[in-house]
Scaffold this motif. Structure first.
Motif, short mmCIF file in Angstrom:
data_model
loop_
_atom_site.label_atom_id
_atom_site.label_comp_id
_atom_site.label_asym_id
_atom_site.label_seq_id
_atom_site.Cartn_x
_atom_site.Cartn_y
_atom_site.Cartn_z
N UNK A 7 44.61 36.71 55.01
CA UNK A 7 45.19 37.21 53.77
C UNK A 7 46.71 37.13 53.79
N UNK A 8 47.32 37.52 54.93
CA UNK A 8 48.76 37.41 55.05
C UNK A 8 49.20 35.95 55.07
N UNK A 23 38.92 48.88 56.66
CA UNK A 23 40.20 48.17 56.61
C UNK A 23 40.03 46.71 56.24
N UNK A 24 38.97 46.08 56.73
CA UNK A 24 38.74 44.68 56.39
C UNK A 24 38.44 44.51 54.91
N UNK A 25 37.59 45.38 54.36
CA UNK A 25 37.25 45.29 52.94
C UNK A 25 38.46 45.64 52.08
N UNK A 26 39.22 46.65 52.50
CA UNK A 26 40.42 47.04 51.75
C UNK A 26 41.42 45.90 51.71
N UNK A 27 41.61 45.24 52.85
CA UNK A 27 42.51 44.09 52.92
C UNK A 27 42.02 42.97 52.01
N UNK A 28 40.72 42.69 52.07
CA UNK A 28 40.16 41.62 51.24
C UNK A 28 40.29 41.95 49.76
N UNK A 29 40.07 43.20 49.39
CA UNK A 29 40.21 43.60 47.99
C UNK A 29 41.65 43.46 47.51
N UNK A 30 42.60 43.84 48.38
CA UNK A 30 44.00 43.69 48.02
C UNK A 30 44.37 42.24 47.78
N UNK A 31 43.87 41.36 48.63
CA UNK A 31 44.16 39.94 48.47
C UNK A 31 43.45 39.37 47.25
N UNK A 68 54.82 41.63 38.59
CA UNK A 68 55.31 41.92 39.95
C UNK A 68 54.99 43.33 40.41
N UNK A 69 54.87 44.29 39.47
CA UNK A 69 54.51 45.65 39.87
C UNK A 69 53.08 45.71 40.40
N UNK A 70 52.18 44.99 39.76
CA UNK A 70 50.80 44.92 40.25
C UNK A 70 50.74 44.18 41.59
N UNK A 71 51.56 43.15 41.74
CA UNK A 71 51.63 42.44 43.02
C UNK A 71 52.11 43.38 44.12
N UNK A 72 53.09 44.20 43.79
CA UNK A 72 53.58 45.19 44.76
C UNK A 72 52.47 46.14 45.17
N UNK A 73 51.68 46.60 44.22
CA UNK A 73 50.58 47.51 44.53
C UNK A 73 49.56 46.85 45.45
N UNK A 74 49.22 45.60 45.16
CA UNK A 74 48.26 44.89 45.99
C UNK A 74 48.79 44.70 47.41
N UNK A 75 50.08 44.41 47.54
CA UNK A 75 50.68 44.24 48.87
C UNK A 75 50.68 45.56 49.64
N UNK A 76 50.89 46.67 48.94
CA UNK A 76 50.84 47.97 49.61
C UNK A 76 49.44 48.26 50.15
N UNK A 77 48.43 47.88 49.39
CA UNK A 77 47.05 48.05 49.85
C UNK A 77 46.82 47.20 51.11
N UNK A 118 42.73 30.52 43.80
CA UNK A 118 41.48 30.27 44.52
C UNK A 118 41.52 30.77 45.97
N UNK A 119 42.56 30.48 46.75
CA UNK A 119 42.58 31.00 48.13
C UNK A 119 42.54 32.52 48.20
N UNK A 120 43.15 33.19 47.21
CA UNK A 120 43.10 34.65 47.19
C UNK A 120 41.69 35.15 46.87
N UNK A 121 40.99 34.46 45.98
CA UNK A 121 39.61 34.84 45.67
C UNK A 121 38.71 34.69 46.89
N UNK A 122 39.01 33.71 47.73
CA UNK A 122 38.18 33.47 48.91
C UNK A 122 38.24 34.63 49.90
N UNK A 123 39.26 35.45 49.80
CA UNK A 123 39.42 36.55 50.76
C UNK A 123 38.27 37.54 50.71
N UNK A 124 37.72 37.79 49.53
CA UNK A 124 36.67 38.79 49.42
C UNK A 124 35.39 38.38 50.15
#
Length: 495
Positions: free
Chosen positions: A42-43, A104-112, A129-138, A204-210
């Motif tokens: 995800x990172x 933690x794995x699911x939370x990380x995947x959901x954030x991504x 960008x505010x929503x992006x910030x929230x997802x990065x915090x997750x 697409x790569x972000x969707x693959x995280x879940x």
């Protein structure tokens, strides 16, 4: 050097040694590494898609300010990591490691996954960008709960004579996650046009995280289902509960020299890590062409070079881990630290030349110096702390260092390059990290082959346990700061 006093020496008996069958410890390492693969994919996707994310979420800013803002959002995930560690550490004591790792794995995947769902800045303005910030915090909050505990768990149960090799597989998982992210991003860049990437392909790569996170949880549950592994984890959980009850902030502060050394080593390890994996893709494809007024190399070529470097590093990590069990952790760590000081400027000058061969050479040098730390630090850092505060001391020191000094590498170096116009700032930053790493290594004792501070010797068989307790120094545990300590000292015994 520190001087410490104790009242009694502990002479271990073979029956008191931790004996972990090789098959069980391999299962433990595989389980921990799978978590790293899922989380660091995800990172990696965010880091390698930084130029595209900049255009999608900061299209109203200049190139320089957009780059700094994008790197700032990358860094913010690291600033919240210590809070994640403080939350998930005690939670693991109450509900178990497996459940926390799954969370933690699911939370990380959901954030991504959520990043891929956010509309562009052109569609919803500042909310994007505010929503992006929230997802990065997750993402950052979830990551803070895993790596320190994984290092502690593997280090405590790996046989003393193989701790370097077995611990290196944690970073094998980390590099695999980064590599997977790089491959997916590169594949999207090759298959789609730039406009398609900007319109929808970057998602697409972000969707693959879940689904990747779900697969990771499933695989880990399968690896962890054997009775031997379950007993191993339960023992670790019970011991942490017992010691955590008596832990205080004063205990950790009483070991402040160890905390500083751990932070120094974590900094020297992770600055080149994030320099290579998060800053270099943008530095090569955007910063250099813009500031040197040249064509540079294509983003696809840069990503391919990065992938090749990471594959070579991936293959070398277990090899260096194995060699560190024979020759020690410090020699390889010092090679990495001194190499950063001596070779940082040459490697950046190679990258600045913008020929593909030279860029590859510079990146490869950086990658090889990085793995001198990656292969040895997972087995070195846990040895700095006694059993009663090992997990908390390591997690706090590691996460604070990474949050303040390493995860912010991209935004700090990017800002320095932008405001000074000096393209050599990546080299200067690496040199500073190398000096800090060398000093930190020089004050610690070689931990190779010794039992963990406050823990009994660890062996792969009953015969090896008998051999360990009969060998010279078997009654001592490494303090990590220059002298051998009899086991079970307390922080109040430091002078």
């Amino acid at each position: 050097m520190l001087s410490m006093h104790v009242d009694d020496e502990k002479n271990w008996k073979a029956s008191e040694c931790t004996v972990t069958e090789p098959s069980t410890i391999r299962r433990a390492i595989s389980a921990a590494s799978i978590g790293n693969v899922a989380e660091w994919y995800d990172f990696g996707v965010y880091a390698f898609f930084e130029p595209t994310i900049q255009k999608v979420f900061f299209s109203n800013l200049s190139h320089t300010m957009g780059e700094i803002a994008t790197f700032g959002l990358f860094a913010v995930a690291f600033l919240i990591r210590p809070l994640g560690g403080m939350f998930f550490g005690p939670l693991a004591d109450r509900i178990g490691r497996n459940r926390v790792l799954a969370a933690t794995m699911i939370l990380m995947a959901l954030g991504t996954f959520a990043i891929g769902c956010i509309p562009s800045q052109e569609s919803i303005g500042i909310l994007a960008p505010l929503l992006l910030l929230l997802a990065r915090l997750v993402q950052g909050f979830s990551t803070g709960g895993e790596y320190g505990s994984a290092m502690t768990f593997i280090a405590e149960y790996a046989p003393d004579r193989r701790r370097g090799y077995l611990g290196s597989w944690l970073e094998f998982g980390t590099f695999t996650g980064y590599l997977l992210g790089a491959i997916v991003v590169t594949g999207a860049g090759v298959a789609l046009s730039e406009q398609q990437l900007l319109d929808w392909g970057w998602r697409l790569p972000f969707f693959l995280a879940l689904p990747l996170g779900l697969v990771g949880v499933y695989l880990r549950s399968q690896l962890a289902e054997t009775p031997a592994f379950a007993a191993l984890e339960q023992e670790a959980e019970d011991r942490e509960k017992q010691h955590r009850a008596s832990q205080t902030a004063k205990d950790i502060l009483g070991l402040w020299p160890y905390v500083l050394v751990c932070m120094g080593l974590a900094l020297a390890w992770n600055v080149p890590n994030y320099m290579l994996t998060s800053y270099m893709p943008t530095y090569v494809t955007q910063t250099l062409p813009m500031m040197q007024h040249s064509g540079g190399i294509s983003p696809t070529a840069s990503q391919v070079l990065q992938i090749v470097v990471m594959v070579l590093a991936l293959l070398a990590i277990p090899l260096i881990g194995r060699l560190s069990d024979r020759f020690g952790r410090k020699p390889f760590g010092l090679i990495g630290a001194v190499g950063l000081v001596v070779l940082a400027l040459p490697m950046i000058l190679l990258i600045r030349s913008q020929s593909e061969v030279a860029v590859f050479s510079g990146l490869l040098i950086m990658g090889l110096l990085l793995i001198c730390f990656s292969a040895t630090m997972p087995s070195t850092l846990p040895a700095l702390f006694p059993t009663n505060i090992r997990a908390s001391g390591l997690s706090i020191s590691f996460n604070v260092s990474v949050s303040l000094f390493a995860g912010t590498t991209s935004v700090v170096v990017g800002s320095l390059v932008a405001y000074t116009g000096d393209l050599n700032w990546p080299a200067y930053y690496l040199m500073i990290a190398g000096v800090i790493g060398a000093v930190s290594l020089l004050v610690i004792r070689e931990p190779n082959g010794t039992s963990m501070w406050g823990s009994p010797p660890a062996a792969a068989s009953e015969a090896e346990a008998h051999d360990l307790v009969q060998s010279p120094g078997a009654s001592h545990a490494s303090t990590g700061l220059g002298i051998a300590l009899p086991v079970v000292p307390t922080p109040r015994q430091i002078i």
